[in-house]
Each structure stands twice: as structure tokens, then as C-alpha cells.
Design an enzyme around this catalytic site. Sequence first.
Site, PDB file in Angstrom:
ATOM      1  N   GLU A 325      56.169  -2.532  94.411  1.00  0.00           N
ATOM      2  CA  GLU A 325      54.969  -3.503  94.492  1.00  0.00           C
ATOM      3  C   GLU A 325      55.913  -4.983  94.301  1.00  0.00           C
ATOM      4  O   GLU A 325      56.386  -5.052  93.320  1.00  0.00           O
ATOM      5  CB  GLU A 325      54.120  -3.336  93.492  1.00  0.00           C
ATOM      6  CG  GLU A 325      52.971  -4.421  93.146  1.00  0.00           C
ATOM      7  CD  GLU A 325      52.213  -5.205  94.404  1.00  0.00           C
ATOM      8  OE1 GLU A 325      51.760  -4.471  95.141  1.00  0.00           O
ATOM      9  OE2 GLU A 325      52.197  -6.619  94.523  1.00  0.00           O
ATOM     10  N   ASP A 368      51.103   0.331 102.458  1.00  0.00           N
ATOM     11  CA  ASP A 368      49.795  -0.285 102.423  1.00  0.00           C
ATOM     12  C   ASP A 368      49.750  -1.841 102.704  1.00  0.00           C
ATOM     13  O   ASP A 368      49.657  -2.433 101.386  1.00  0.00           O
ATOM     14  CB  ASP A 368      48.813   0.154 101.251  1.00  0.00           C
ATOM     15  CG  ASP A 368      47.482  -0.521 101.427  1.00  0.00           C
ATOM     16  OD1 ASP A 368      46.992  -1.169 102.539  1.00  0.00           O
ATOM     17  OD2 ASP A 368      46.606  -0.284 100.602  1.00  0.00           O
ATOM     18  N   CYS A 395      44.934  -2.762 107.062  1.00  0.00           N
ATOM     19  CA  CYS A 395      43.669  -3.840 107.117  1.00  0.00           C
ATOM     20  C   CYS A 395      43.748  -4.745 108.190  1.00  0.00           C
ATOM     21  O   CYS A 395      43.020  -5.555 108.290  1.00  0.00           O
ATOM     22  CB  CYS A 395      43.538  -4.440 105.907  1.00  0.00           C
ATOM     23  SG  CYS A 395      44.877  -5.714 105.151  1.00  0.00           S
TER      24      CYS A 395
HETATM   25  C1  LIG Z   1      46.890  -4.420 100.645  1.00  0.00           C
HETATM   26  S1  LIG Z   1      47.520  -4.163  99.066  1.00  0.00           S
HETATM   27  C2  LIG Z   1      47.543  -2.603  98.816  1.00  0.00           C
HETATM   28  C3  LIG Z   1      47.622  -2.258  97.209  1.00  0.00           C
HETATM   29  C4  LIG Z   1      47.372  -0.917  96.982  1.00  0.00           C
HETATM   30  N1  LIG Z   1      48.065   0.042  97.896  1.00  0.00           N
HETATM   31  C5  LIG Z   1      46.021  -0.466  96.858  1.00  0.00           C
HETATM   32  O1  LIG Z   1      45.597   0.170  97.748  1.00  0.00           O
HETATM   33  O2  LIG Z   1      45.392  -0.782  95.764  1.00  0.00           O
HETATM   34  C6  LIG Z   1      49.009  -4.888  99.336  1.00  0.00           C
HETATM   35  C7  LIG Z   1      49.981  -5.119  98.132  1.00  0.00           C
HETATM   36  O3  LIG Z   1      51.306  -5.277  98.898  1.00  0.00           O
HETATM   37  C8  LIG Z   1      51.717  -6.290  97.612  1.00  0.00           C
HETATM   38  N2  LIG Z   1      52.705  -7.148  98.502  1.00  0.00           N
HETATM   39  C9  LIG Z   1      52.741  -8.025  99.476  1.00  0.00           C
HETATM   40  N3  LIG Z   1      53.930  -8.371 100.047  1.00  0.00           N
HETATM   41  C10 LIG Z   1      54.696  -7.636  99.595  1.00  0.00           C
HETATM   42  C11 LIG Z   1      56.208  -7.296  99.826  1.00  0.00           C
HETATM   43  N4  LIG Z   1      56.781  -8.226 100.722  1.00  0.00           N
HETATM   44  N5  LIG Z   1      56.880  -6.646  98.839  1.00  0.00           N
HETATM   45  C12 LIG Z   1      55.981  -5.958  97.992  1.00  0.00           C
HETATM   46  N6  LIG Z   1      54.762  -5.924  97.829  1.00  0.00           N
HETATM   47  C13 LIG Z   1      54.059  -6.803  98.476  1.00  0.00           C
HETATM   48  C14 LIG Z   1      50.504  -7.143  97.157  1.00  0.00           C
HETATM   49  O4  LIG Z   1      50.584  -7.813  96.271  1.00  0.00           O
HETATM   50  C15 LIG Z   1      49.471  -6.033  97.178  1.00  0.00           C
HETATM   51  O5  LIG Z   1      49.392  -5.797  96.110  1.00  0.00           O
END
Ligand SMILES: C[S@@+](CC[C@H](N)C(=O)[O-])C[C@H]1O[C@@H](n2cnc3c(N)ncnc32)[C@H](O)[C@@H]1O
Length: 438
Positions: A325, A368, A395
Amino acid sequence: MSTDPERDASGPAPDGRLLTLSVGAPAAGGTFVARHEGRVVFVRGTAPGETVIARLLDDPAEKPDARFWRAEAVEVLEPGVDRVPTVWEEASAEGIGGAEWSHIALPAQRRIATEVMQELLRRAGVSSYPIEEVQVEPATHDMDGLGWRTRMRFAVDEEGHVGMRGWRSHDVHPLGANPLAARAIRDLDLGSWTAPEGVEAIDAVAPSVGPASVVLVGRDLDPATIRVPEEWGDVDVSVRTSRGLVPLRGDGMVRERVGDRLFAVSATGFWQSHRRAAELLSEAVSTALRAPRGGSAWDLYGGVGLFAAVAAEQVGRDGTVVSVEGNRRASQLAAENLQDLPQVSTGTADVTDWVRARRGGVDVVVLDPPRNGAGLELMDLLAAAVRQRIVYVSCEPSTLARDLAAIEKKGWGLTELRAFDLFPHTHHIESVAVLERV
Ligand SMILES: C[S@@+](CC[C@H](N)C(=O)[O-])C[C@H]1O[C@@H](n2cnc3c(N)ncnc32)[C@H](O)[C@@H]1O
């Protein structure tokens, strides 16, 4: 208001240019396709089969050669069969954003979302799956698409009145009934609040456990000077400034229960918004992932560990799960939330960088990503690194379709694709795609 398209098309009206349009198929972004003198116009606030008067959002004088224009319906001349009285008057034409399909019957919203999803998959060239079988399903027990939203941002005007921003404008509009909000957010009655000076926005959360939480957002707020009024009732309150989050009442966290497990989430952190989404998506991922006992799994874009918990149960204590994450606080919370599962480790990193640096492969992956999707490099890396199965939770169907088409070229095929209406009365679609080597 004139209904004469000739007059409207020939000279600028003081309040924008008006066109009479016959509306056809759905397009991406919650709009519908119409044509004016051969040019495509993407119209918001309408439905298939309608005739509407629509205000152009683009100035034709500035874009004479544009392939398409965008417009918003301001008057319905002939309603389509799918039109119903809106569930949220304040979200109608020129109102607030975030409920752009609230005038369309719920079953029709799902039919239209299905058409959009199928068309995006076809256009991207996804070929390994019978696209006509993809259907947008309602969330369990969601009969009316109301009361689902557990995370909402509210705007605050200069006098401290709380409302929501207009679609494409900075004006703060009254909330009205706010019917998409979860009960605990509606019960706050934010429309009657006067926010302390310097508050620019309020983030409200209705967690599945404990009281509602609000975060007062303002770059220059001084938390020490803010008094929480009695009339705000039993609500946790935090302040977020450019220097970070300061809890005034409560600990700046919310708790979410999924099955027997409790997840701590920062009051400003990511959690699935529909009140049934975390459970529904956990079940869908659990069914799809089928991680081997004693095997290995990666949970990419892992947030506070929702899907890592699913993978951990499947691989068991002899297996390994790494949850990656980008947000440091979310990653720390994932480690705390899953500390009873020794098979789980967590990392804070950009997902693509992290996967690129891995030596050796992994049995299964759940990813995700945010709306911009995984991207082509990550799909290439996963195509090479994953031995059995990839479960892609998305999403945003347009980026999902792009990424699925990309990995198909690397010898992978789509074996299942479920789509869920987790954002009723909006055009957004959540989906869970399962990929295997062909
Ligand atoms: C749609 S959320 C999903 C979180 C988790 N799977 C849930 O269902 O609660 C996307 C997550 O990706 C993280 N994120 C966004 N871009 C990222 C990147 N380039 N590398 C790592 N994490 C990232 C965001 O901080 C967020 O927590």
C-alpha cells in the site's frame, strides 16, 4: 426559454447555448449520446429515448472543430420510459454533483451501467470472455439505492453553512434530504450546522461500529481554538490542517467490522464507501482467489488490509501474504489490523515499483487500484510473476477494460467478471475480474 434549435444554435444566449436534442445510447461518464448537425453531443441529466433542451457546456466559438460537445439537460420535452421523479431534488440540473442518475429508475440504471460496461470491454478489445454475460448486480438487500454512502465530503461557504459543491462549480448548494447518505450521516443534520471559522470542508464517515465521525478540514485551522458545539451531538470530531490530523473528540479513527474481524481506519483514510461493499467484495474476492493452502499471495493497493485478511485465511499459517500500500498510515494500520495473522507482512511502496523489484513469483494476486487502474507496466509484470490467478477489483471499468485487454496479449484470459452497483444513482460501477493463464 426557447425551444427553437435554429435560434439557439445561431447566437449565444446570455445563459449559455441551448439545443433541442434527441437522446440515444449511454456513454461513459454518466452521459448519453445525442447528435446536433452531425456532431456528437454528450448530454448529462437525461436518459435514453428522451427529447430535452440542453445547455452546451462548451463554447462552440472556442471549439469550432471539436469532434464532440458536452451539454446538460435543463428541460425535458419528452421523457423516456426510464425517467422517474428524482430521489434527490438538489442533484437535478445545475444542482450538486454525485447523483447524476437519480432521475432514472434503479433497474434501468443497472441496465444502462451493464450496457456501458459491455461496450467498454468490446471497445478495448477484450476477447477471452463472453462479454454479453456481464451484468451489473445490485448489492445484497439494496432495494432502493438509498442510505448507502458511508463517506461523504461536504463543502462550507464563507458564512460557515454546510452544503455540497455544485456540479462543475464552486458554489455551495444546500443538501436537501441527502438521501444517498448513510443514516448516521443524515442524522448529523449537517445542513443546520455552522462550521467554525476557517473550515473549508467537512468529511463525514458513518462506520459500521461506533459513532459517526467528522473531520473539519482547513489549511490554517488551529485545533486548540476549536470548540465542539453541544448541538453536534454524539459524534467524533477531528481537525485536519496542512500539519496533519488532530482528534478533538475520539481518536481520529473509525472501526469497521467485516465478518468477525474489526478493521481500524483513519477517519480520513480509504474504506469502501457503500455500507455493504466491504463484506460483498470480501466474499467475491474469497470465492474468486482460491489461494492454495501453504501458498503465496500478494494484496496490491491493500489499504488497511481488507483483502489480505481473505488471502491469509486461504493460504493458512504455512503460507505467506504480502499487502502493499502506498499510504504509510494505511499500511501501518494494515499491520495492526492483521497482527494476529503471522502469515501476513505489509509494505509501504508504490505497487509497480514494488512488483518490479521482486525476485521470484507468487501463486495468486488480488489488486484493487484507484480509478486510473493498474496500468500497462504493472499488468506486464504480473503476467510474468503470477503462477495461478489474478483477481482484479476495479472501481473504473474503462481502465479495467484497458488492463484486461493488455494482459490478454500476454497469454492470460478472463475466466469470470462480476459487476456490482455499489454507487447507486451514480454512473460508477465496481467490478471483480478473475484472470488465469490460458
Ligand atoms: C481502491 S483503494 C483499495 C484499498 C483496499 N483494497 C480496500 O478495499 O480497502 C486503493 C488504495 O491504493 C492506494 N494506492 C493508490 N495508488 C497507489 C500506488 N501507486 N501504489 C500503492 N498504493 C496506492 C491508495 O492509498 C488506496 O489505499
